[in-house]
Scaffold this active site. Structure first.
Site, PDB file in Angstrom:
ATOM      1  CB  THR A 121      -0.899   0.063   1.248  1.00 57.20           C
ATOM      2  OG1 THR A 121      -0.108   0.459   2.387  1.00 57.20           O
ATOM      3  CG2 THR A 121      -1.580  -1.254   1.524  1.00 57.20           C
ATOM      4  CG  ASP A 122       1.548   5.782  -1.133  1.00 56.38           C
ATOM      5  OD1 ASP A 122       2.367   5.982  -0.209  1.00 56.38           O
ATOM      6  OD2 ASP A 122       1.551   6.433  -2.180  1.00 56.38           O
ATOM      7  CD1 TRP A 123       1.017   8.351   5.447  1.00 58.64           C
ATOM      8  CD2 TRP A 123       3.109   7.530   5.441  1.00 58.64           C
ATOM      9  NE1 TRP A 123       1.629   8.735   6.618  1.00 58.64           N
ATOM     10  CE2 TRP A 123       2.917   8.250   6.636  1.00 58.64           C
ATOM     11  CE3 TRP A 123       4.342   6.927   5.204  1.00 58.64           C
ATOM     12  CZ2 TRP A 123       3.925   8.388   7.589  1.00 58.64           C
ATOM     13  CZ3 TRP A 123       5.331   7.066   6.161  1.00 58.64           C
ATOM     14  CH2 TRP A 123       5.125   7.788   7.339  1.00 58.64           C
ATOM     15  CD  GLU A 124      -2.476   7.535   8.405  1.00 59.78           C
ATOM     16  OE1 GLU A 124      -2.932   8.526   7.809  1.00 59.78           O
ATOM     17  OE2 GLU A 124      -1.966   7.593   9.529  1.00 59.78           O
ATOM     18  CG  ASP A 125      -3.279   5.011   0.649  1.00 60.83           C
ATOM     19  OD1 ASP A 125      -3.846   6.044   1.037  1.00 60.83           O
ATOM     20  OD2 ASP A 125      -2.398   5.008  -0.215  1.00 60.83           O
TER      21      ASP A 125
END
Length: 746
Positions: free
Chosen positions: A295-299
């Site tokens: 994932t990307d940041w906090e997604d």
């Protein structure tokens, strides 16, 4: 997104197995059998360095580290806390992390990842090259390969084996704050450069200390935001997605990308992190990707608290993992770990999905040699900071320089001239490098190498300090940089003005803007410069095209310098004073106005501007500077296009040749671009599409024959049934101002 027909999987070739040995598979399968649910889920969690670090950069908190690595068994750590670290600091940090893994039951090493976007971003004194948009301007895949090899070596020298690059998003929305990380608006350049970079990162073999695991990102369509704001909704018909946004990732999979990072946004109302269609049906089954999906940041959290498609945080976790996510960049806590364990125990996520994800993560670690030696390698450290890297950085910056205007051959400037250097970028290092430069935003010049030079410094070095005056101060935002009265007074003793405008560094959401117009204080500075009556040469250091329409007519010269890394200042001075002959080509259409943002590969109806039929004009594509624009200090002439046949049949090849002559008095590099046009098709054809390019070097008076080879795949498009096909018919091939026609027969 509606689920549609998937291409035959059996025809696809898996590339993730490259570098994977039978022993790797055996070790991974043996580990999987020993692992508890908690140990497996821990491998799927990725936390940021701040979770295990003290307040001081590069210093770990032993208790926090133990909690993450032993108690929660996290599989990966990423990022820095505030700024780049030295090679020695990285060695210490990663050594401590891997030491702690020895205290866990199965002693599985941690995989460390960083965003090395245009060089090794987060190591002090690492070599920074042009951003992707500048590399696209070079039109030189071999140069892209060379700079990527250096980035890989300097990452590995820092003890880091996973790089979150390259960005394969298409730059067709110039408001988007990540535009400089793209290869511009063209699909062919994007997939060519992207695949080249993926291979360069990985082809040496991931156990080799000159290679790192790459991460193609951001799958899929991230750059097509309706508003241009980062992480905002995308509305895209699937035919557009497949024609423009999927090909780069298809080529990257073929090139051997080990990992993929997912688009933080949503497409047609479905967050991509929750789209089983895109993550499993298309990415896995259709493209044949077998690597790790991160994932990307906090997604995953945002599926619940921003997108509102999951009613609880646990539902968000289950939704994402079931869709096809292997690793969650959580990144600031252990919530993913706790919630996924709950979801498995409540039968919301099958154990087979967990095993599938963990198997991929462990195989990647095995391929990287982490089970053999997880520590920073001494032989890798010797590859850091070699003098030849600086030479390569200058070569890359040179080739990126794109001369857009040169009225009356004002350039090159005589070295005897008295020059006024003005504008906010004149004494700014950050405005030459941009995002991901020793800090995330790239704005803090404290961390740049001490020998970094500004435009003002390089010009003074070039023609002597006595021939240069300036009204500027250090730093992009210094008030002196916008003092029009001072500029007017200083211009009295100058023979020409070099005006350095553009953008200071930014990354991601902090770079969001509401208007492409340059700030008013920069426009006022330009007006004051031309009001002096002295010739003005505009130098643009910017990540995306900012409007200069109101000031361009008064500029005698315009040089697009992009954010071209450590040697941007030197490259600018070399071009301005004739020590380097520019060869860059614009990788996007530089818009004239907000209401006329049209891409070069426009549809025929975008050409038409009419009030009444009798008033119809064919000037719908009217950028300030066209895609592919770029002047030289010499001139090139094309002969007629020669075709090996007037017909291309079935799977045969067609050779397209043209003679190019340097008709000027200087040696120069030149990119020969081949475009095609489908005269009639079942889907309205584009006016032109770039299908191939070659960069050549010609001495004054020299001629070369350039040959391209086309086949039916170079003419293909996505039809209404979402199939990529080539239809029989007549095609035009265009090179420069020359055109020829051939027929394709099935």
């Amino acid at each position: 997104m509606k689920q549609l027909a998937i291409a035959t999987v059996g025809l696809l070739i898996s590339h993730f197995s490259f570098g994977q040995t039978p022993a790797d598979k055996q070790k991974v399968e043996s580990l999987l059998k020993q692992m508890t649910l908690e140990e497996k889920v821990g491998q799927m969690a990725q936390v940021t360095l701040g979770v295990v670090a003290s307040a001081e950069d590069g210093v770990l908190n032993p208790a926090a580290l133990k909690k993450a690595v032993v108690d929660y068994r996290v599989g990966s750590i990423l990022n820095v806390t505030n700024h780049a670290l030295s090679v020695d600091q990285w060695t210490k940090v990663i050594t401590q992390i891997q030491d702690e893994t020895k205290n866990s039951r199965l002693k599985i090493p941690v995989l460390y990842g960083l965003d090395g976007i245009h060089g090794q971003t987060y190591t002090l004194d690492a070599t920074l090259f042009p951003q992707n948009i500048g590399m696209a301007a070079t039109r030189n895949p071999e140069l892209a390969k060379a700079v990527t090899k250096v980035a890989a070596k300097e990452l590995r020298a820092s003890g880091v084996r996973w790089n979150f690059a390259p960005v394969l998003d298409l730059g067709r929305q110039p408001l988007w704050s990540r535009f400089p990380e793209t290869y511009g608006e063209d699909v062919y350049i994007g997939k060519t450069m992207g695949a080249t970079v993926i291979k360069a990162y990985e082809e040496d073999g991931l156990r080799n200390p000159t290679a790192v695991a790459s991460c193609m990102k951001h799958y899929l369509g991230y750059s097509a935001s309706r508003t241009g704001k980062d992480r905002t909704p995308i509305y895209m018909p699937e035919i557009e997605m497949r024609e423009y946004y999927l090909p780069q990732f298809r080529e990257a999979v073929k090139a051997g990308a080990s990992t993929v990072m997912i688009n933080s946004s949503e497409i047609n109302g479905t967050p991509v992190h929750a789209s089983k269609y895109l993550l499993t049906d298309v990415l896995r089954k259709e493209l044949g990707f077998e690597g790790v999906v991160v994932t990307d940041w906090e997604d995953i959290k945002r599926l619940n608290d921003r997108h509102f498609v999951a009613s609880t945080p646990r539902a968000a976790v289950a939704m994402a993992v079931n869709a096809g996510i292997d690793m969650s960049m959580v990144p600031t806590d252990f919530s993913f770990y706790d919630l996924l364990i709950e979801a498995v125990k409540k039968n919301e996520v099958p154990m087979t999905r967990i095993d599938d994800a963990v198997r991929r993560i462990l195989l990647l670690k095995a391929k990287l040699g982490l089970f053999d030696n997880p520590y920073p390698e001494k032989n890798a450290a010797t590859n850091f900071g070699k003098p030849e890297y600086q030479t390569l950085a200058l070569d890359a910056a040179h080739e990126a320089m794109t001369l857009l205007k040169n009225d009356g051959n004002i350039l090159p400037i005589p070295k005897t001239a008295k020059i006024l250097v003005a504008g906010p970028a004149a004494q700014s290092i950050s405005a030459l490098n941009g995002c991901w430069s020793y800090t995330w935003q790239g704005k803090d010049e404290t961390w740049y190498p001490k020998d970094s030079k500004t435009i003002f410094q390089t010009i003074a070095d070039k023609i002597g300090a006595g021939n240069v005056i300036t009204t500027t101060a250090k730093g992009f935002d210094a008030p002196q940089n916008f003092d029009t009265a001072a500029l007017k007074n200083a211009a009295a003793s100058a023979s020409a003005i070099i005006l350095c405008l553009g953008e200071n560094a930014y990354a991601e959401s902090p770079g969001n803007i509401t208007d492409l117009a340059l700030p008013e204080n920069q426009i006022n500075l330009a007006k004051a410069a031309w009001a002096t009556g002295k010739p003005v040469i505009l130098v643009l250091t910017e990540g995306r095209p900012r409007f200069i329409t109101s000031i361009e007519p008064q500029m005698k010269g315009v040089l697009m310098a992009y954010w071209s890394g450590k040697k941007t200042g030197e490259a600018i001075a070399d071009v301005l004073f004739g020590d380097y002959n520019p060869s860059g080509k614009l990788p996007y259409s530089y818009p004239r106005s907000m209401g006329e943002i049209v891409m070069y590969d426009r549809k025929p109806t975008e050409e038409i501007r009419e009030i009444f039929n009798s008033d119809m004009t064919m000037d719908g594509y009217k950028p300030l500077f066209a895609f592919g624009a770029g002047l030289s200090y010499t001139t090139f002439e094309y002969g007629d296009i020669q075709l090996s046949s007037k017909q291309l049949q079935g799977a045969a090849k067609l050779n397209v040749s043209i003679t190019v002559k340097n008709t000027g008095t200087r040696d120069g590099k030149h990119t020969v671009e081949l475009y095609t046009h489908d005269q009639y098709a079942s889907i309205t054809p584009s006016v032109q599409r770039l299908r191939a390019f070659q960069k050549i070097d010609l001495k004054a008076g020299e001629s070369k024959v350039v040959t391209f080879t086309l086949d039916k795949n170079d003419l293909a498009f996505v039809n209404e049934k979402l199939k990529t096909i080539t239809e029989p018919g007549d095609f035009d091939v265009m090179i420069g101002n020359k055109k020829a026609t051939f027929s394709y027969i099935q």
